[in-house]
Design a protein around this motif. Structure first.
Motif, PDB file in Angstrom:
ATOM      1  N   SER A   1       1.253  -1.026   0.378  1.00  0.00           N
ATOM      2  CA  SER A   1       0.129  -0.004  -0.486  1.00  0.00           C
ATOM      3  C   SER A   1       0.677   1.170  -0.397  1.00  0.00           C
ATOM      4  N   ILE A   2       2.206   1.034   0.124  1.00  0.00           N
ATOM      5  CA  ILE A   2       3.092   1.440  -0.118  1.00  0.00           C
ATOM      6  C   ILE A   2       3.462   3.155  -1.437  1.00  0.00           C
ATOM      7  N   GLN A   3       3.132   4.490  -1.674  1.00  0.00           N
ATOM      8  CA  GLN A   3       3.739   4.592  -2.921  1.00  0.00           C
ATOM      9  C   GLN A   3       5.519   5.329  -2.337  1.00  0.00           C
TER      10      GLN A   3
ATOM     11  N   VAL B   1       1.604   6.405   1.956  1.00  0.00           N
ATOM     12  CA  VAL B   1       1.346   5.339   2.783  1.00  0.00           C
ATOM     13  C   VAL B   1      -0.325   5.259   3.022  1.00  0.00           C
ATOM     14  N   ASP B   2      -0.625   4.033   3.317  1.00  0.00           N
ATOM     15  CA  ASP B   2      -2.256   3.752   3.268  1.00  0.00           C
ATOM     16  C   ASP B   2      -2.513   4.527   4.790  1.00  0.00           C
TER      17      ASP B   2
ATOM     18  N   THR C   1      10.092  -0.359   4.019  1.00  0.00           N
ATOM     19  CA  THR C   1      10.044   0.917   4.347  1.00  0.00           C
ATOM     20  C   THR C   1       8.369   1.361   5.261  1.00  0.00           C
ATOM     21  N   GLU C   2       8.139   0.413   4.969  1.00  0.00           N
ATOM     22  CA  GLU C   2       6.470   1.021   5.549  1.00  0.00           C
ATOM     23  C   GLU C   2       6.401   0.466   6.084  1.00  0.00           C
TER      24      GLU C   2
ATOM     25  N   ILE D   1       7.270   9.348   1.026  1.00  0.00           N
ATOM     26  CA  ILE D   1       6.485   7.725   0.124  1.00  0.00           C
ATOM     27  C   ILE D   1       4.745   8.938   1.060  1.00  0.00           C
TER      28      ILE D   1
ATOM     29  N   ALA E   1       9.990  -1.787  -0.437  1.00  0.00           N
ATOM     30  CA  ALA E   1       8.241  -1.185  -0.126  1.00  0.00           C
ATOM     31  C   ALA E   1       8.048  -1.034   1.629  1.00  0.00           C
TER      32      ALA E   1
ATOM     33  N   TYR F   1       8.429   3.277   8.594  1.00  0.00           N
ATOM     34  CA  TYR F   1       7.640   4.176   8.845  1.00  0.00           C
ATOM     35  C   TYR F   1       6.321   4.312  10.071  1.00  0.00           C
TER      36      TYR F   1
END
Length: 167
Positions: A30-32, A43-44, A76-77, A41, A73, A80
């Protein structure tokens, strides 16, 4: 005993977010990641809030995902989410250093940035050396990104030094 993470709505569909018996991780993509002119980034927020609200109960899922994932990704998510959990007062994240240290030698500017931010907040003494090594490595071979992870890495190093000499 840990309670399962509660279900939440994800992209208008019901996503069961729990500790599966077969695999102790659930993190749909769900991360860009940063791209083009965007240096951050996306995130949702519903997903992130679901984990943050679970506090310490969510740590085993995140720790397991970080210990097995090789997906930038996903890592990283999760970093975060950990950063947000620290800000929300979740206890025990400093105990995750053995899992987090897996990324001390990463060349990913995204992972470096979040890892340094987490280290700045949890102040685990063992993380100081890897932060210095990361800064030196990045000085020799600057990362190719549209942002500079050395700002966060250097800031974390300064926070360690500053906190050490407060008294």
């Amino acid at each position: 005993m840990l309670q399962p993470i509660q279900p939440y709505i994800y992209n208008n569909m019901y996503a069961q977010n729990y500790y599966p018996q077969s695999q102790n991780t659930y993190m749909p993509a769900s991360i860009q990641m940063p791209s083009g002119q965007r240096n951050h980034i996306l995130v949702d927020p519903v997903k992130v809030d679901a984990f943050v609200k679970q506090k310490e109960n969510a740590l085993p899922v995140i720790a397991n995902t970080l210990s097995i994932s090789n997906n930038e990704a996903e890592i990283t998510e999760n970093l975060y989410i950990l950063d947000r959990m620290i800000e929300n007062g979740t206890a025990g994240i400093d105990k995750m250093y053995p899992v987090l240290s897996r990324f001390n030698n990463t060349n990913s500017p995204n992972i470096q940035t979040f890892l340094a931010g987490i280290y700045r907040k949890i102040q685990v003494p063992d993380a100081f050396g890897p932060l210095v090594a990361m800064l030196i490595r990045n000085s020799i071979n600057p990362p190719q990104a549209n942002f500079d992870p050395n700002e966060e890495v250097g800031g974390a190093i300064l926070a360690y030094i500053s906190d050490r000499f407060k008294d």
